[in-house]
Scaffold this motif. Sequence first.
Motif, PDB file in Angstrom:
ATOM      1  N   ALA A 100       0.855  -1.191   0.000  1.00  0.00           N
ATOM      2  CA  ALA A 100       0.000   0.000   0.000  1.00  0.00           C
ATOM      3  C   ALA A 100       0.890   1.240   0.000  1.00  0.00           C
ATOM      4  N   HIS A 101       0.425   2.307  -0.647  1.00  0.00           N
ATOM      5  CA  HIS A 101       1.184   3.562  -0.664  1.00  0.00           C
ATOM      6  C   HIS A 101       0.526   4.564   0.273  1.00  0.00           C
ATOM      7  N   ILE A 102       1.331   5.136   1.177  1.00  0.00           N
ATOM      8  CA  ILE A 102       0.869   6.183   2.081  1.00  0.00           C
ATOM      9  C   ILE A 102       1.675   7.436   1.778  1.00  0.00           C
ATOM     10  N   GLY A 103       1.004   8.506   1.365  1.00  0.00           N
ATOM     11  CA  GLY A 103       1.686   9.730   0.972  1.00  0.00           C
ATOM     12  C   GLY A 103       2.257  10.501   2.147  1.00  0.00           C
ATOM     13  N   ALA A 104       3.122  11.449   1.827  1.00  0.00           N
ATOM     14  CA  ALA A 104       3.780  12.260   2.850  1.00  0.00           C
ATOM     15  C   ALA A 104       2.764  13.115   3.599  1.00  0.00           C
ATOM     16  N   HIS A 105       3.026  13.302   4.884  1.00  0.00           N
ATOM     17  CA  HIS A 105       2.220  14.164   5.759  1.00  0.00           C
ATOM     18  C   HIS A 105       0.788  13.662   5.923  1.00  0.00           C
ATOM     19  N   THR A 106       0.583  12.397   5.655  1.00  0.00           N
ATOM     20  CA  THR A 106      -0.724  11.788   5.896  1.00  0.00           C
ATOM     21  C   THR A 106      -0.767  11.248   7.322  1.00  0.00           C
ATOM     22  N   VAL A 107      -1.944  11.372   7.945  1.00  0.00           N
ATOM     23  CA  VAL A 107      -2.139  10.901   9.309  1.00  0.00           C
ATOM     24  C   VAL A 107      -3.087   9.711   9.274  1.00  0.00           C
ATOM     25  N   LEU A 108      -2.653   8.603   9.870  1.00  0.00           N
ATOM     26  CA  LEU A 108      -3.502   7.429  10.010  1.00  0.00           C
ATOM     27  C   LEU A 108      -3.850   7.266  11.480  1.00  0.00           C
ATOM     28  N   MET A 109      -5.086   7.525  11.840  1.00  0.00           N
ATOM     29  CA  MET A 109      -5.572   7.152  13.147  1.00  0.00           C
ATOM     30  C   MET A 109      -5.806   5.639  13.139  1.00  0.00           C
ATOM     31  N   PRO A 110      -6.205   5.018  14.262  1.00  0.00           N
ATOM     32  CA  PRO A 110      -6.391   3.561  14.245  1.00  0.00           C
ATOM     33  C   PRO A 110      -7.323   3.131  13.114  1.00  0.00           C
ATOM     34  N   SER A 111      -6.754   2.611  12.068  1.00  0.00           N
ATOM     35  CA  SER A 111      -7.480   2.337  10.827  1.00  0.00           C
ATOM     36  C   SER A 111      -6.800   1.171  10.129  1.00  0.00           C
ATOM     37  N   TYR A 112      -7.328   0.778   8.965  1.00  0.00           N
ATOM     38  CA  TYR A 112      -6.792  -0.381   8.254  1.00  0.00           C
ATOM     39  C   TYR A 112      -6.654  -0.039   6.773  1.00  0.00           C
ATOM     40  N   VAL A 113      -5.464  -0.270   6.225  1.00  0.00           N
ATOM     41  CA  VAL A 113      -5.193  -0.010   4.811  1.00  0.00           C
ATOM     42  C   VAL A 113      -4.705  -1.310   4.183  1.00  0.00           C
ATOM     43  N   ASN A 114      -5.414  -1.786   3.163  1.00  0.00           N
ATOM     44  CA  ASN A 114      -5.112  -3.090   2.578  1.00  0.00           C
ATOM     45  C   ASN A 114      -4.115  -2.982   1.425  1.00  0.00           C
ATOM     46  N   ILE A 115      -3.602  -4.117   1.015  1.00  0.00           N
ATOM     47  CA  ILE A 115      -2.596  -4.199  -0.040  1.00  0.00           C
ATOM     48  C   ILE A 115      -3.124  -3.585  -1.345  1.00  0.00           C
ATOM     49  N   GLY A 116      -2.276  -2.836  -2.032  1.00  0.00           N
ATOM     50  CA  GLY A 116      -2.643  -2.234  -3.303  1.00  0.00           C
ATOM     51  C   GLY A 116      -3.356  -0.908  -3.200  1.00  0.00           C
ATOM     52  N   ALA A 117      -3.722  -0.489  -1.985  1.00  0.00           N
ATOM     53  CA  ALA A 117      -4.380   0.814  -1.825  1.00  0.00           C
ATOM     54  C   ALA A 117      -3.369   1.935  -2.045  1.00  0.00           C
ATOM     55  N   TYR A 118      -3.869   3.079  -2.503  1.00  0.00           N
ATOM     56  CA  TYR A 118      -3.038   4.265  -2.705  1.00  0.00           C
ATOM     57  C   TYR A 118      -3.684   5.421  -1.956  1.00  0.00           C
ATOM     58  N   ILE A 119      -2.936   6.034  -1.042  1.00  0.00           N
ATOM     59  CA  ILE A 119      -3.402   7.208  -0.312  1.00  0.00           C
ATOM     60  C   ILE A 119      -2.414   8.330  -0.568  1.00  0.00           C
ATOM     61  N   GLY A 120      -2.906   9.461  -1.029  1.00  0.00           N
ATOM     62  CA  GLY A 120      -2.046  10.569  -1.415  1.00  0.00           C
ATOM     63  C   GLY A 120      -1.487  11.344  -0.238  1.00  0.00           C
ATOM     64  N   ASP A 121      -0.944  12.520  -0.535  1.00  0.00           N
ATOM     65  CA  ASP A 121      -0.316  13.364   0.483  1.00  0.00           C
ATOM     66  C   ASP A 121      -1.362  14.141   1.286  1.00  0.00           C
ATOM     67  N   ASP A 122      -0.996  14.469   2.527  1.00  0.00           N
ATOM     68  CA  ASP A 122      -1.774  15.392   3.364  1.00  0.00           C
ATOM     69  C   ASP A 122      -3.202  14.913   3.613  1.00  0.00           C
ATOM     70  N   CYS A 123      -3.369  13.610   3.762  1.00  0.00           N
ATOM     71  CA  CYS A 123      -4.695  13.047   4.036  1.00  0.00           C
ATOM     72  C   CYS A 123      -4.853  12.758   5.519  1.00  0.00           C
TER      73      CYS A 123
END
Length: 275
Positions: free
Chosen positions: A116-139
């Motif tokens: 999975a891709h997690i962009g710069a300056h993104t905040v993940l609170m207790p959550s779940y991101v699966n394989i192949g997902a793409y999350i951009g910057d500043d999310c």
Amino acid sequence: MQATEARKIFDDFWDHQEDITPDAVPVALDEALTWLIRELENGRVRVASPTPDGWTTHGWVQTGIQLLFRSRRTRPMTGMLQNWYDKIQLQSAGEPDYWSRRHCRVAPPATVREGAHIGAHTVLMPSYVNIGAYIGDDCLIDTWSTIGSGAQIGNRVHISGGVGIGGVLEPIQSAPVIIEDDCFIGARSEIAEGITVHRGAVLAMGLFLGGSTRIVDRQSGTVSYGHIPENAVVVPGTYPGRDGRYALHCAVIVKRVDTKTRQRVGLNAILRDLE
């Protein structure tokens, strides 16, 4: 390795996938899968990508991810708060500074699978991101939200608490859920079945969107499916049944906002002013 080479390897082995086991992974396939995981995490390869004509789904990436499952053995994994037994490794396993080096803030027990891709300056609170997902910057991915396999999240997107973003790996070439830049997804909403939420849209809490969900424009009365327009403000609603006895869930576009309005009143004010 180049994408064209990896794609050919995946296509060739897909036709003989029943021969692939954790004990019998051909060297060429293993190398291609290792390359794929690295490129997915770096954001250079995606399950779907934007083009001038819209979004394109890359079925060969979905194929590669499915072959990864066939090639991996289920194994114990140890974490700070709990243990797991799975085929897919956690992305930050064994690297205490993994997320700080990527300029992300990840609150425990947020879980990100490899690939999975997690962009710069993104905040993940207790959550779940699966394989192949793409999350951009500043999310911001808020508490108890899930981002499914292959889902595409743009930049500056706020996914509120308890949101479900559906994933898709099969059938091959099926379109994933796409949330474009600058969108807001309200708490406890569910978006699945290849829905595209276009740039700047604001979805109220508790909105359920699937491929068969009617999307009704309150001003024009038009009904559409599958796409939330740019800068639309959307709330849950009901659509009258043909017999007049039962109403079905729908999504109602109550108005649209421009960038100046968004900056002036803020997201919370927009959701409170729907008339």
